[in-house]
Design a protein around this motif. Structure first.
Motif, PDB file in Angstrom:
ATOM      1  N   GLU A  57       0.835  -1.214   0.000  1.00 54.94           N
ATOM      2  CA  GLU A  57       0.000   0.000   0.000  1.00 54.94           C
ATOM      3  C   GLU A  57       0.862   1.253   0.000  1.00 54.94           C
ATOM      4  N   LEU A  58       1.938   1.234   0.765  1.00 52.97           N
ATOM      5  CA  LEU A  58       2.849   2.369   0.818  1.00 52.97           C
ATOM      6  C   LEU A  58       3.480   2.604  -0.552  1.00 52.97           C
ATOM      7  N   GLY A  59       3.835   1.526  -1.231  1.00 50.86           N
ATOM      8  CA  GLY A  59       4.383   1.638  -2.582  1.00 50.86           C
ATOM      9  C   GLY A  59       3.389   2.249  -3.552  1.00 50.86           C
ATOM     10  N   GLU A  60       2.119   1.831  -3.449  1.00 49.71           N
ATOM     11  CA  GLU A  60       1.076   2.388  -4.319  1.00 49.71           C
ATOM     12  C   GLU A  60       0.888   3.881  -4.061  1.00 49.71           C
ATOM     13  N   ARG A  61       0.856   4.268  -2.799  1.00 51.60           N
ATOM     14  CA  ARG A  61       0.604   5.675  -2.446  1.00 51.60           C
ATOM     15  C   ARG A  61       1.753   6.592  -2.842  1.00 51.60           C
ATOM     16  N   THR A  62       2.993   6.078  -2.737  1.00 50.97           N
ATOM     17  CA  THR A  62       4.161   6.920  -3.007  1.00 50.97           C
ATOM     18  C   THR A  62       4.699   6.755  -4.430  1.00 50.97           C
ATOM     19  N   MET A  63       4.217   5.740  -5.134  1.00 53.12           N
ATOM     20  CA  MET A  63       4.704   5.426  -6.477  1.00 53.12           C
ATOM     21  C   MET A  63       6.192   5.052  -6.461  1.00 53.12           C
ATOM     22  N   ILE A  64       6.632   4.446  -5.358  1.00 53.03           N
ATOM     23  CA  ILE A  64       8.006   3.971  -5.232  1.00 53.03           C
ATOM     24  C   ILE A  64       7.980   2.458  -5.370  1.00 53.03           C
ATOM     25  N   THR A  65       8.840   1.922  -6.221  1.00 49.29           N
ATOM     26  CA  THR A  65       8.832   0.486  -6.502  1.00 49.29           C
ATOM     27  C   THR A  65       9.360  -0.323  -5.326  1.00 49.29           C
ATOM     28  N   GLY A  66       9.013  -1.597  -5.294  1.00 47.26           N
ATOM     29  CA  GLY A  66       9.323  -2.500  -4.199  1.00 47.26           C
ATOM     30  C   GLY A  66      10.745  -2.472  -3.666  1.00 47.26           C
ATOM     31  N   PRO A  67      11.749  -2.795  -4.481  1.00 45.02           N
ATOM     32  CA  PRO A  67      13.122  -2.831  -3.963  1.00 45.02           C
ATOM     33  C   PRO A  67      13.599  -1.469  -3.444  1.00 45.02           C
ATOM     34  N   THR A  68      13.253  -0.415  -4.145  1.00 47.13           N
ATOM     35  CA  THR A  68      13.647   0.922  -3.706  1.00 47.13           C
ATOM     36  C   THR A  68      12.936   1.288  -2.412  1.00 47.13           C
ATOM     37  N   LEU A  69      11.655   0.965  -2.320  1.00 47.28           N
ATOM     38  CA  LEU A  69      10.898   1.250  -1.103  1.00 47.28           C
ATOM     39  C   LEU A  69      11.478   0.482   0.081  1.00 47.28           C
ATOM     40  N   THR A  70      11.861  -0.761  -0.137  1.00 48.64           N
ATOM     41  CA  THR A  70      12.462  -1.552   0.942  1.00 48.64           C
ATOM     42  C   THR A  70      13.732  -0.882   1.457  1.00 48.64           C
ATOM     43  N   ARG A  71      14.590  -0.419   0.563  1.00 47.77           N
ATOM     44  CA  ARG A  71      15.819   0.276   0.977  1.00 47.77           C
ATOM     45  C   ARG A  71      15.499   1.561   1.730  1.00 47.77           C
ATOM     46  N   LEU A  72      14.507   2.323   1.237  1.00 43.62           N
ATOM     47  CA  LEU A  72      14.121   3.565   1.915  1.00 43.62           C
ATOM     48  C   LEU A  72      13.610   3.290   3.325  1.00 43.62           C
ATOM     49  N   VAL A  73      12.736   2.306   3.441  1.00 43.62           N
ATOM     50  CA  VAL A  73      12.178   1.969   4.754  1.00 43.62           C
ATOM     51  C   VAL A  73      13.290   1.451   5.666  1.00 43.62           C
ATOM     52  N   ASP A  74      14.213   0.652   5.131  1.00 39.13           N
ATOM     53  CA  ASP A  74      15.352   0.185   5.930  1.00 39.13           C
ATOM     54  C   ASP A  74      16.106   1.371   6.537  1.00 39.13           C
ATOM     55  N   ARG A  75      16.371   2.392   5.721  1.00 41.13           N
ATOM     56  CA  ARG A  75      17.091   3.574   6.215  1.00 41.13           C
ATOM     57  C   ARG A  75      16.275   4.319   7.264  1.00 41.13           C
ATOM     58  N   LEU A  76      14.972   4.420   7.037  1.00 39.62           N
ATOM     59  CA  LEU A  76      14.110   5.101   8.010  1.00 39.62           C
ATOM     60  C   LEU A  76      14.004   4.309   9.315  1.00 39.62           C
ATOM     61  N   VAL A  77      14.058   2.991   9.235  1.00 38.09           N
ATOM     62  CA  VAL A  77      14.080   2.159  10.449  1.00 38.09           C
ATOM     63  C   VAL A  77      15.391   2.403  11.193  1.00 38.09           C
ATOM     64  N   THR A  78      16.492   2.454  10.465  1.00 37.86           N
ATOM     65  CA  THR A  78      17.801   2.681  11.075  1.00 37.86           C
ATOM     66  C   THR A  78      17.846   3.998  11.844  1.00 37.86           C
ATOM     67  N   THR A  79      17.167   5.013  11.329  1.00 29.60           N
ATOM     68  CA  THR A  79      17.154   6.319  12.004  1.00 29.60           C
ATOM     69  C   THR A  79      15.983   6.452  12.970  1.00 29.60           C
ATOM     70  N   ALA A  80      15.261   5.365  13.195  1.00 26.39           N
ATOM     71  CA  ALA A  80      14.153   5.289  14.157  1.00 26.39           C
ATOM     72  C   ALA A  80      12.992   6.221  13.825  1.00 26.39           C
ATOM     73  N   LEU A  81      12.797   6.529  12.540  1.00 24.58           N
ATOM     74  CA  LEU A  81      11.662   7.355  12.134  1.00 24.58           C
ATOM     75  C   LEU A  81      10.425   6.508  11.853  1.00 24.58           C
ATOM     76  N   VAL A  82      10.639   5.262  11.467  1.00 23.40           N
ATOM     77  CA  VAL A  82       9.541   4.321  11.254  1.00 23.40           C
ATOM     78  C   VAL A  82       9.940   2.988  11.866  1.00 23.40           C
ATOM     79  N   TYR A  83       8.947   2.116  12.040  1.00 21.99           N
ATOM     80  CA  TYR A  83       9.227   0.745  12.436  1.00 21.99           C
ATOM     81  C   TYR A  83       8.277  -0.171  11.681  1.00 21.99           C
ATOM     82  N   ARG A  84       8.709  -1.434  11.573  1.00 24.68           N
ATOM     83  CA  ARG A  84       7.929  -2.434  10.849  1.00 24.68           C
ATOM     84  C   ARG A  84       7.486  -3.521  11.804  1.00 24.68           C
ATOM     85  N   GLU A  85       6.350  -4.119  11.461  1.00 28.02           N
ATOM     86  CA  GLU A  85       5.923  -5.317  12.176  1.00 28.02           C
ATOM     87  C   GLU A  85       5.034  -6.136  11.256  1.00 28.02           C
ATOM     88  N   VAL A  86       4.995  -7.421  11.543  1.00 22.06           N
ATOM     89  CA  VAL A  86       4.146  -8.317  10.766  1.00 22.06           C
ATOM     90  C   VAL A  86       2.700  -8.032  11.145  1.00 22.06           C
TER      91      VAL A  86
END
Length: 140
Positions: A57-86
């Motif tokens: 859903e985040l990819g659809e809303r931002t128009m960012i493709t899967g692999p690129t979005l994963t890298r972006l979210v990884d960086r945002l997790v590293t800086t504690a701006l977002v977090y992921r959960e199942v």
């Protein structure tokens, strides 16, 4: 507008690409000092506006493709701006949430981005109509 007016206008594709690059460059000047790229800001802003979202859903809303979005979210997790959960309802989905730190950053940066957007739209007499037309194109 007469049919001849459209033919005399610059091509839509080139015009939109130039406008998108101008908006990106202007917004990046505001978010870069906060340690964000334009695409990272899109993720933060989308989560702030819509709440937690699955990666798809985040990819659809931002128009960012899967692999690129994963890298972006990884960086945002590293800086504690977002977090992921199942997602407990569907363990195949990974949900992305804005952290408290991400919310605070959004509150600080969003007014600056809004000011840039207002400046860019300031010269348009019918800015609302233009934005509605662009949104309609994006939804097609």
């Amino acid at each position: 507008m007469a049919a001849g007016d459209v033919a005399a206008s610059p091509p839509l594709t080139r015009t939109l690409a130039r406008a998108a690059r101008a908006v990106t460059a202007s917004v990046e000047q505001v978010v870069r000092p906060e340690g964000l790229t334009f695409d990272q800001w899109l993720v933060v802003e989308t989560l702030a506006a819509e709440g937690s979202l699955a990666m798809a859903e985040l990819g659809e809303r931002t128009m960012i493709t899967g692999p690129t979005l994963t890298r972006l979210v990884d960086r945002l997790v590293t800086t504690a701006l977002v977090y992921r959960e199942v997602d407990p309802a569907d363990r195949r989905k990974v949900m992305v949430h804005l952290s408290r730190r991400g919310e605070a950053l959004h509150r600080a940066v969003a007014p600056k981005v809004a000011e840039v957007e207002q400046h860019l739209l300031g010269g348009l007499k019918r800015a609302g109509a233009v934005l509605e037309a662009l949104e309609g194109m994006a939804e097609r």
